[in-house]
Scaffold this motif. Sequence first.
Motif, PDB file in Angstrom:
ATOM      1  N   TRP A  67      51.407  28.994  34.826  1.00 44.18           N
ATOM      2  CA  TRP A  67      51.440  28.649  36.246  1.00 44.18           C
ATOM      3  C   TRP A  67      50.684  29.681  37.101  1.00 44.18           C
ATOM      4  CZ3 TRP A  67      51.371  24.969  39.430  1.00 44.18           C
ATOM      5  CH2 TRP A  67      52.069  23.776  39.195  1.00 44.18           C
ATOM      6  N   ALA A  68      50.736  30.933  36.716  1.00 42.67           N
ATOM      7  CA  ALA A  68      49.995  31.963  37.463  1.00 42.67           C
ATOM      8  C   ALA A  68      48.500  31.683  37.394  1.00 42.67           C
ATOM      9  CB  ALA A  68      50.309  33.347  36.904  1.00 42.67           C
ATOM     10  N   TRP A  69      48.025  31.261  36.211  1.00 42.65           N
ATOM     11  CA  TRP A  69      46.608  30.937  36.048  1.00 42.65           C
ATOM     12  C   TRP A  69      46.236  29.721  36.882  1.00 42.65           C
ATOM     13  CZ3 TRP A  69      43.724  27.183  32.928  1.00 42.65           C
ATOM     14  CH2 TRP A  69      42.374  27.528  32.747  1.00 42.65           C
ATOM     15  N   TYR A  70      47.094  28.715  36.867  1.00 41.43           N
ATOM     16  CA  TYR A  70      46.818  27.514  37.656  1.00 41.43           C
ATOM     17  C   TYR A  70      46.892  27.796  39.158  1.00 41.43           C
ATOM     18  CZ  TYR A  70      46.030  24.232  33.954  1.00 41.43           C
ATOM     19  OH  TYR A  70      45.454  23.566  32.898  1.00 41.43           O
ATOM     20  N   ALA A  71      47.796  28.663  39.569  1.00 48.80           N
ATOM     21  CA  ALA A  71      47.879  29.012  40.998  1.00 48.80           C
ATOM     22  C   ALA A  71      46.578  29.672  41.455  1.00 48.80           C
ATOM     23  CB  ALA A  71      49.064  29.942  41.242  1.00 48.80           C
ATOM     24  N   TRP A  72      45.985  30.500  40.592  1.00 53.65           N
ATOM     25  CA  TRP A  72      44.692  31.130  40.907  1.00 53.65           C
ATOM     26  C   TRP A  72      43.606  30.073  41.032  1.00 53.65           C
ATOM     27  CZ3 TRP A  72      40.629  31.441  37.075  1.00 53.65           C
ATOM     28  CH2 TRP A  72      39.491  32.144  37.517  1.00 53.65           C
ATOM     29  N   ARG A  73      43.569  29.122  40.103  1.00 52.74           N
ATOM     30  CA  ARG A  73      42.578  28.052  40.155  1.00 52.74           C
ATOM     31  C   ARG A  73      42.801  27.136  41.356  1.00 52.74           C
ATOM     32  NH1 ARG A  73      42.406  24.799  34.914  1.00 52.74           N
ATOM     33  NH2 ARG A  73      40.723  23.757  36.069  1.00 52.74           N
ATOM     34  N   ILE A  74      44.055  26.845  41.661  1.00 52.69           N
ATOM     35  CA  ILE A  74      44.371  25.990  42.815  1.00 52.69           C
ATOM     36  C   ILE A  74      43.852  26.623  44.100  1.00 52.69           C
ATOM     37  CG2 ILE A  74      46.299  25.182  44.249  1.00 52.69           C
ATOM     38  CD1 ILE A  74      47.793  24.700  41.520  1.00 52.69           C
ATOM     39  N   ALA A  75      44.005  27.941  44.224  1.00 49.42           N
ATOM     40  CA  ALA A  75      43.499  28.631  45.419  1.00 49.42           C
ATOM     41  C   ALA A  75      41.991  28.452  45.538  1.00 49.42           C
ATOM     42  CB  ALA A  75      43.870  30.114  45.355  1.00 49.42           C
ATOM     43  N   LYS A  76      41.273  28.531  44.413  1.00 45.52           N
ATOM     44  CA  LYS A  76      39.819  28.333  44.431  1.00 45.52           C
ATOM     45  C   LYS A  76      39.463  26.904  44.845  1.00 45.52           C
ATOM     46  CE  LYS A  76      37.833  31.755  41.333  1.00 45.52           C
ATOM     47  NZ  LYS A  76      36.933  32.208  42.383  1.00 45.52           N
ATOM     48  N   VAL A  77      40.216  25.941  44.342  1.00 45.94           N
ATOM     49  CA  VAL A  77      39.953  24.536  44.671  1.00 45.94           C
ATOM     50  C   VAL A  77      40.198  24.276  46.153  1.00 45.94           C
ATOM     51  CG1 VAL A  77      40.830  22.192  44.329  1.00 45.94           C
ATOM     52  CG2 VAL A  77      40.326  23.641  42.350  1.00 45.94           C
ATOM     53  N   ARG A  78      41.252  24.877  46.702  1.00 55.25           N
ATOM     54  CA  ARG A  78      41.558  24.652  48.122  1.00 55.25           C
ATOM     55  C   ARG A  78      40.464  25.240  49.023  1.00 55.25           C
ATOM     56  NH1 ARG A  78      46.214  22.039  48.533  1.00 55.25           N
ATOM     57  NH2 ARG A  78      48.082  22.646  47.373  1.00 55.25           N
ATOM     58  N   GLU A  79      39.823  26.299  48.566  1.00 55.50           N
ATOM     59  CA  GLU A  79      38.736  26.912  49.351  1.00 55.50           C
ATOM     60  C   GLU A  79      37.439  26.115  49.245  1.00 55.50           C
ATOM     61  OE1 GLU A  79      38.299  30.761  47.668  1.00 55.50           O
ATOM     62  OE2 GLU A  79      40.209  31.519  48.442  1.00 55.50           O
ATOM     63  N   ALA A  80      37.304  25.325  48.198  1.00 51.41           N
ATOM     64  CA  ALA A  80      36.041  24.628  47.918  1.00 51.41           C
ATOM     65  C   ALA A  80      35.862  23.421  48.835  1.00 51.41           C
ATOM     66  CB  ALA A  80      36.011  24.185  46.458  1.00 51.41           C
ATOM     67  N   ARG A  81      34.624  23.016  48.989  1.00 48.93           N
ATOM     68  CA  ARG A  81      34.284  21.827  49.774  1.00 48.93           C
ATOM     69  C   ARG A  81      33.363  20.935  48.934  1.00 48.93           C
ATOM     70  NH1 ARG A  81      37.867  23.569  51.870  1.00 48.93           N
ATOM     71  NH2 ARG A  81      38.226  24.239  54.022  1.00 48.93           N
TER      72      ARG A  81
END
Length: 244
Positions: free
Chosen positions: A63-77
């Motif tokens: 989940w820690a790894w996915y939380a890091w990836r989720i943050a990147k996705v939320r920043e992306a456009r």
Amino acid sequence: MGSLEEARKRLEEARKVAVLTGAGISKPSGIPTFRDAEGLWKEFNPLEYATPEAYAKDPEKVWAWYAWRIAKVREARPNPAHQALAELERRVLERGGEFLLVTQNVDGLHARAGSRNLVELHGNILRARCEACGHRFPLPEAFTPPPSCPRCGHRARPDVVWFGEFLPEGAWERAVRAFSEADVALVIGTSAEVEPAASLGRIAYASGAYLVELNPEPTPLTPLAHLSLRMGAVEGMAVLLEGL
């Protein structure tokens, strides 16, 4: 090998268009790929982060790894390639045709760009799925992993397909139908190595579709493609749709 003019003509006249996208289309949006020289699997072992066994062994680590990836996705456009596919869909539907976009990506950028006839083969990283009742729910902007199911309170897992798991119910059947019936099939930004998605281009080719591949590097699908553009997704879509 076909020509750009032929590919454009085919796209303009196609009644049925099927598209497959992989990690390469989201790379210009800042989403890391998996299998290229700078991909995530060079730094992270998929067996430790993307299997049911890894999650059962250490859900907090996963989940820690996915939380890091989720943050990147939320920043992306969504980038111009995502937007071009949404526009292509609109044009095909406007003339009474059929269009399906099948993506291996879990970042949700196609939907955010406006794509509607969409199959997310590997799920969506911005959703979670309850381990007990199976309820799927969007993850809030801020959450503490692992999240709890809003319906029953049980722990939830990322709503993505891990290695060794089945695809979402009905997703593969829908994808196969679209690619087997397509007049034109586009395969964009994928290594064409991950099954079963890698089979879709071959299915389209075997069924008589005009097959176009956009990828900076040759893939196992390249020998079959009527047109194979050695370009990234943004440049390739701009060139392919120029003048349409």
